[in-house]
Design an enzyme around this catalytic site. Sequence first.
Site, mmCIF file in Angstrom:
data_model
loop_
_atom_site.group_PDB
_atom_site.id
_atom_site.type_symbol
_atom_site.label_atom_id
_atom_site.label_comp_id
_atom_site.label_asym_id
_atom_site.label_seq_id
_atom_site.Cartn_x
_atom_site.Cartn_y
_atom_site.Cartn_z
ATOM 1 N N ARG A 24 0.842 -1.196 0.000
ATOM 2 C CA ARG A 24 0.000 0.000 0.000
ATOM 3 C C ARG A 24 0.876 1.245 0.000
ATOM 4 N NH1 ARG A 24 -0.602 4.564 2.823
ATOM 5 N NH2 ARG A 24 -0.291 3.387 4.743
ATOM 6 N N ASP A 25 1.668 1.443 1.048
ATOM 7 C CA ASP A 25 2.514 2.636 1.115
ATOM 8 C C ASP A 25 3.604 2.584 0.054
ATOM 9 O OD1 ASP A 25 3.365 5.075 2.022
ATOM 10 O OD2 ASP A 25 3.695 4.446 4.082
ATOM 11 N N HIS B 87 3.304 4.397 -3.455
ATOM 12 C CA HIS B 87 3.710 5.788 -3.719
ATOM 13 C C HIS B 87 5.012 5.845 -4.520
ATOM 14 C CE1 HIS B 87 0.744 7.912 -1.290
ATOM 15 N NE2 HIS B 87 0.994 7.133 -0.261
ATOM 16 N N SER C 257 4.208 11.069 9.119
ATOM 17 C CA SER C 257 3.990 11.103 7.673
ATOM 18 C C SER C 257 5.123 11.751 6.890
ATOM 19 C CB SER C 257 2.683 11.845 7.360
ATOM 20 O OG SER C 257 1.619 11.318 8.102
ATOM 21 N N HIS D 109 3.750 4.350 12.939
ATOM 22 C CA HIS D 109 4.170 4.194 11.540
ATOM 23 C C HIS D 109 5.230 5.257 11.259
ATOM 24 C CE1 HIS D 109 3.205 3.647 7.081
ATOM 25 N NE2 HIS D 109 3.800 4.829 7.083
ATOM 26 N N HIS E 33 8.457 7.086 8.967
ATOM 27 C CA HIS E 33 9.115 7.330 7.682
ATOM 28 C C HIS E 33 10.577 7.686 7.939
ATOM 29 C CE1 HIS E 33 5.635 7.896 4.624
ATOM 30 N NE2 HIS E 33 5.320 6.995 5.528
#
Length: 354
Positions: free
Chosen positions: A26-27, A30, A180, A207, A209
Amino acid sequence: MSRNTDTGPGDTTAAKSVQIHDPTLRDGHHAVRHQLSSRQLRAYAAAADAAAVPVVEVGHGNGLGASSLQVGQARCSDDEMLSVVREALRSSRMGVFMLPGWGTVEDLKKAISHQVDLVRIGTHCTEGNLAERHLGFLRDAGVDAHAVLLMSHMASAGRLAEECARLVGYGATGVGILDSSGHYLPADVTERIGAIRAAVTVPVLFHGHNNLGMAVANSIAAVEAGADIVDACARGFGAGAGNTQLEVVVPVLERMGYSTGIDLYRLLDAADIAATELMDAPPSIDSVGIVSGLAGVFSGFKTRVLDISRREGVDPRDVFFELGRLQAVAGQEDLIVDVALNLRATDERTASHV
């Protein structure tokens, strides 16, 4: 973890289990402009399942219903993605993500028809109320539903805790925060996860990054502050500088005495499949990614910022810092054009006075 190496001196027995959720499919979308094929989806899902990864998340990078000209049209429809991954998973649970405004209750019904196991509803960090209707629907449908707060660095620890408590009241069976833009340092995570842990009794998730190279460290900080669930992607596959690296954070957690239940060798095999089948190259922390993290701008903006900056002849780093000043969030991609045009006009005015 089966086939694990010796954890080394000084490590203690497992204090608790940590559940790993894997949004590679999913991620990671991108990073490839949402162009993964059904063959690629199937290959990685089967490998993650073989490694006993608890939850495999699939979909357009922006979630259910998001395929569009504005944020990118996916190669496969939601139906196709859900069908292919559902068939590939024997023991792992299938997860999906949805942002209200992009996705609707009808999209949730579609996911339920594909026997989705877990739905995440995401909102901006101060707008949890936007998830009330969708969480209520999922609660009534008997579906496990987590609520996550995006761009969480834009709110204080206390505000995030209040939002998470409100989300539990709406029916969320788990709550958490997304870094994010890869902006956090471990102390930031400790403070926020600690406040949320004190405010709710449901599982708490993090989550990360990797814009500033801190994703694994931040994930460890989250677990030590009380997080029950950590997101991680194979080879860090994800927007911009990528996400917490799955095949790194799992053995690190195991070495620290936490149990994940994941098979190390098969996890490494899955990571190799991701590297060869899903991506041209693993994510890297390049100059633009670093600036995105420093500016606190959503990592998913990277490709559009680069494309538009190149077209308008402006420095993408300037675009990111200006977007950060404006506190741009996912869904405001149109701002990138406005910022680039304003920067170009400023550059032209400056040049005319030289």
